[in-house]
Design an enzyme around this catalytic site. Structure first.
Site, PDB file in Angstrom:
ATOM      1  N   GLU A  60      -5.156  -9.838   8.224  1.00  0.00           N
ATOM      2  CA  GLU A  60      -4.880  -9.934   6.792  1.00  0.00           C
ATOM      3  C   GLU A  60      -3.850  -8.882   6.420  1.00  0.00           C
ATOM      4  O   GLU A  60      -3.254  -8.253   7.296  1.00  0.00           O
ATOM      5  CB  GLU A  60      -6.165  -9.800   5.953  1.00  0.00           C
ATOM      6  CG  GLU A  60      -7.236  -8.896   6.535  1.00  0.00           C
ATOM      7  CD  GLU A  60      -6.987  -7.406   6.403  1.00  0.00           C
ATOM      8  OE1 GLU A  60      -7.472  -6.775   5.441  1.00  0.00           O
ATOM      9  OE2 GLU A  60      -6.319  -6.862   7.302  1.00  0.00           O
ATOM     10  N   GLU A  98      -3.596  -5.537   8.016  1.00  0.00           N
ATOM     11  CA  GLU A  98      -3.162  -5.553   9.417  1.00  0.00           C
ATOM     12  C   GLU A  98      -4.216  -5.059  10.406  1.00  0.00           C
ATOM     13  O   GLU A  98      -3.881  -4.462  11.424  1.00  0.00           O
ATOM     14  CB  GLU A  98      -1.882  -4.726   9.586  1.00  0.00           C
ATOM     15  CG  GLU A  98      -0.750  -5.207   8.692  1.00  0.00           C
ATOM     16  CD  GLU A  98       0.586  -4.629   9.076  1.00  0.00           C
ATOM     17  OE1 GLU A  98       1.478  -5.416   9.413  1.00  0.00           O
ATOM     18  OE2 GLU A  98       0.750  -3.396   9.049  1.00  0.00           O
TER      19      GLU A  98
END
Length: 793
Positions: free
Chosen positions: A431, A434
């Site tokens: 997401e 990271e």
């Protein structure tokens, strides 16, 4: 060139292990002209990383003056002097006054880049209240050529009768001189034979080595103050020694006042093209004007349209050559999108169009984009983030609606990215923070928005069937947002059991991923090695679900949005002297440690300024005044108009220079923060959220019922479907489906429907009375697999 006769090699090879410098910059500078492909950074009153020939290649660690009286005092600018910094005439040049603590002398510097050559110019004046003739002034420079401190070579050389300092590594050359001559010159190995070690011994420069090779080196020269206390120092670069030296001498040949005037005029011309948003600021437009200049400055001058995340290496003083090699001087499609759309919000579309073209040329054959990459497109980190595949679609759509595409057609890129999102989603390998894979409300929001934009574009191109297919997939995602990302067993705020969570963990490689937000644990990296590393996913929250409101997928007053904000504010919010700010998520380990020291592999996650901008956008959408959030972001900024990635959100620790609401040692500036600020201003000026997409809002604002659609595809092989639903079976390749509703007593065959996405599908209607499982297989495949879908009652 003349080589000197002494040929004295420095001792102490190869020097101590090199480090970079502090990530929280005080100034970022470059000329606006593309001919001047050089950038500089400032921290604590001195030059730090200089980037050349592209914005992803730092070539120095730092450059500072050392001052000695030759007897009992020795000062370094960075460590011992008091610093005051200001911008020069609203440009990206800077005036720095570094004063001796007792007021005995001061060094006044004006720093710009040559408007047309790769050379940094530092006009310098030494002055004092007492006799300064007894002072000796030295320049100390640490090259980190080709993005590294190891393997550098330093030399003292003579050109055209003038002795100068030279550094080289591979194909990068650096030359350093001033408009007054040097009295002495030396090169040495850091920590052993460098100029700092020399002066620290007896306050005098005793060493004059003319060669230090293959190590962590430093260059030093004593300036001949008998020729004057005001001069210009230059540091130039080239891909050969001759070119670097030629750039040096040609730049110094033009009086500094003329160079400065040209530098300022370049920035004044471009600044006149931006939309005035000063009326909605609280600082007279200072941060706004600096924000769009910083965005422009972070575009590379060889790779047009490419903007890096920041000209900094977070906590660089802790980073070696190998640790965090790229720093933030890499391209992230997400950051790039935000920078480009912020420029559009400021009324400027030239750079955003170049950005779109740049991105389109780097799209992979499968339609995706790398997590981040160097300017030439070489991936640095290898994961994929679905929002970074969706954002280029949104950028293309924004420019399309602005009628700013000119002759470039991004439609093929849009089609390929759309196919990737549908084929590879809904689980994202990472997401936007990271770190985790799974079902992310933020990623789903960006994906849905991008798909609706793509479908609208397809319908305008006459691809009605594919447009409908894409819209239906977006609707499928939208109908599952809460199912996938809202816990019904929340414990963080006792009276609120239902709220959005940061992410429901699931693996993109699992063909039957976990889709229950009440289950699963989340590993959180970068925490203290002795602390808890895994937490129930349902107890980890972040504010990213506000993306659902931002693009028009959920109303701002939706009960789940409101309740989730209550949880987020309880768990993540900090009130600073400048305004409210939020952490990314609870238990985050990526930030300044609790004692105020730098993050190094572990720490405590701090608050992010960009989240204040995002919250301001939400409050505007909810009908509230966003002025408080505008003021807060302006308060977080440095005196030179730089916004940090993170601010200190704990009690002050003066000895570590940590003050509540002020920058930590993470990246400053962060372009994402500046982008959120600009878009918040534009939203406030327009009275509506700038990123809101009418086509998305129109589709979902009035929806009360979800489409009865369930999807089976190779990476999501469901085993249940409800009566009255349509079961859609998707695959990348054309296929013929054989299926049965009565355990193969009767068989049906159906050819798949093609789309322009190279995704094929068959729709099966599940009858209300259906009770037996659905059986199906692919007839034209070299396998005899049978898939069974149970009926869920």
């Amino acid at each position: 060139m003349t080589e000197l006769d002494e040929n004295q090699e420095a001792f102490g090879h190869p020097g101590i292990e090199p480090r970079w410098t502090h990530g929280s910059k005080e100034g970022i500078g470059t000329a606006y002209s593309v001919a001047s492909n050089i950038w500089f950074t400032l921290w604590n009153g001195v030059l730090t990383e200089i980037f050349y020939p592209t914005i992803d290649k730092p070539q120095t660690r730092d450059l500072q003056y050392l001052v000695s009286d030759g007897e009992k005092n020795f000062h370094g600018e960075k460590n011992h002097l008091k610093t005051k910094i200001e911008a020069i005439d609203s440009s990206l040049g800077y005036r720095i006054i570094n004063s001796e603590p007792q007021g005995r002398y001061q060094i006044t510097k004006e720093i710009i880049s040559d408007p047309h050559l790769p050379c940094i110019l530092q006009h310098t004046k030494l002055s004092g209240r007492k006799d300064i003739s007894k002072l000796n002034l030295y320049v100390l420079c640490a090259p980190h050529l080709e993005i590294g401190g190891w393997g550098n070579n330093g030399y003292v050389r003579q050109f055209a009768g003038k002795r100068i300092l030279i550094a080289q590594r591979e194909n990068s050359w650096m030359a350093l001189a001033a408009t007054i001559p040097f009295k002495r010159l030396s090169v040495g190995y850091v920590g052993h034979s460098d100029g700092w070690q020399d002066l620290e011994d007896n306050y005098q420069m005793d060493w004059e080595f003319d060669r230090a090779e293959d190590g962590n080196i430093a260059l030093m020269g004593e300036l001949d103050l008998s020729k004057g206390y005001e001069f210009t120092l230059a540091i130039a670069f080239g891909n050969t020694m001759h070119r670097a030296v030629t750039n040096l001498f040609q730049s110094l040949d033009i009086p500094f006042e003329q160079q400065r005037d040209r530098f300022i005029r370049q920035w004044q011309r471009i600044c006149g093209e931006f939309k005035s948003l000063d009326a909605v600021t609280s600082d007279g437009g200072n941060l706004y004007h600096n924000s769009y200049k910083l965005l422009l400055a972070h575009e590379d001058k060889q790779y047009s349209g490419a903007m890096i995340a920041s000209l900094s290496i977070p906590w660089g003083q802790k980073k070696t050559d190998d640790a965090d090699y790229g720093g933030y001087h890499l391209v992230w499609p997400r950051d790039l999108y935000n920078s480009a759309t912020a420029l559009i919000a400021a009324g400027y579309t030239e750079t955003p169009l170049r950005t779109l073209i740049y991105l389109a040329t780097l799209q992979r054959e499968d339609g995706g984009f790398a997590q981040n990459f160097w300017l030439d497109g070489t991936p640095e980190r290898q994961s994929t983030q679905l929002d970074e595949v969706a954002y280029p679609i949104l950028l293309a759509w924004r420019l399309y609606r602005e009628k700013a595409l000119r002759n470039f057609d991004p439609y093929p890129m849009v089609v390929a990215a759309t196919a990737y999102l549908i084929e590879r989603g809904p689980v994202t390998p990472q997401e936007r923070w990271e770190q985790s894979s799974g079902f992310s409300p933020a990623t789903l929001a960006v994906t849905i928005a991008a798909l609706i934009c793509a479908a609208t574009w397809m319908r305008e191109r006459g691809e009605d069937k594919t447009a409908k297919f894409v819209e239906e997939y977006a609707d499928f995602l939208e109908c599952h947002i809460e199912t996938w990302t809202v816990t019904t067993e929340g414990t963080l705020v006792p009276e609120i059991s239902q709220h959005y969570i940061r992410i429901t963990p699931a693996s993109p490689d699992d063909i039957r991923p976990n889709e229950n937000p009440n289950c699963g644990t989340l590993y959180i990296p970068h925490r203290h090695p002795d602390s808890q590393q895994e937490f129930p996913a349902k107890e980890i929250v972040d504010p990213s679900f506000l993306q659902l409101v931002r693009y028009g997928i959920r109303r701002p007053h939706h009960p789940l949005i409101v309740n989730s904000l209550k949880v987020v504010d309880k768990i993540l919010k900090t009130n600073t002297p400048y305004g409210a700010v939020w952490k990314r998520y609870n238990h985050d380990g990526h930030g300044q440690r609790d004692d105020g020291t730098a993050w190094s592999n572990w720490g405590t996650g701090r608050s992010w300024t960009l989240l204040t901008g995002e919250r301001g956008q939400y409050e505007l959408a909810a009908g509230n005044d966003p002025t408080h959030y505008i003021k807060a972001m302006e308060g977080f900024a440095s005196c030179t108009g730089l916004l940090p990635e993170q601010v200190w959100d704990a009690p002050d620790i003066p000895q570590q220079h940590m003050y509540c609401g002020r920058p930590t040692g993470s990246a400053m500036p962060l372009l994402w923060s500046h982008s959120e600020y600009i878009k918040l201003l534009r939203s406030a000026a327009d009275g509506r959220v700038f990123d809101y997409i009418p086509e998305v809002g129109d589709r979902y604002d009035s929806r009360t019922d979800c489409q009865l659609l369930e999807i089976w595809k190779p990476n999501r092989q469901i085993n249940r479907v409800k009566p009255n639903y349509t079961l859609r079976i998707q695959d990348k390749n054309a296929f013929q489906l054989e299926w049965s509703v009565d355990k193969w007593q009767t068989r049906h065959k159906q050819d798949s429907v093609a789309t322009v996405l190279n995704i094929n599908y068959v729709d099966l209607s599940i009858a209300p009375e259906q009770s037996l499982p659905i059986y199906f297989s692919f007839l034209n495949r070299n396998r005899e697999d049978t898939y069974i879908i149970d009926i869920e009652r």
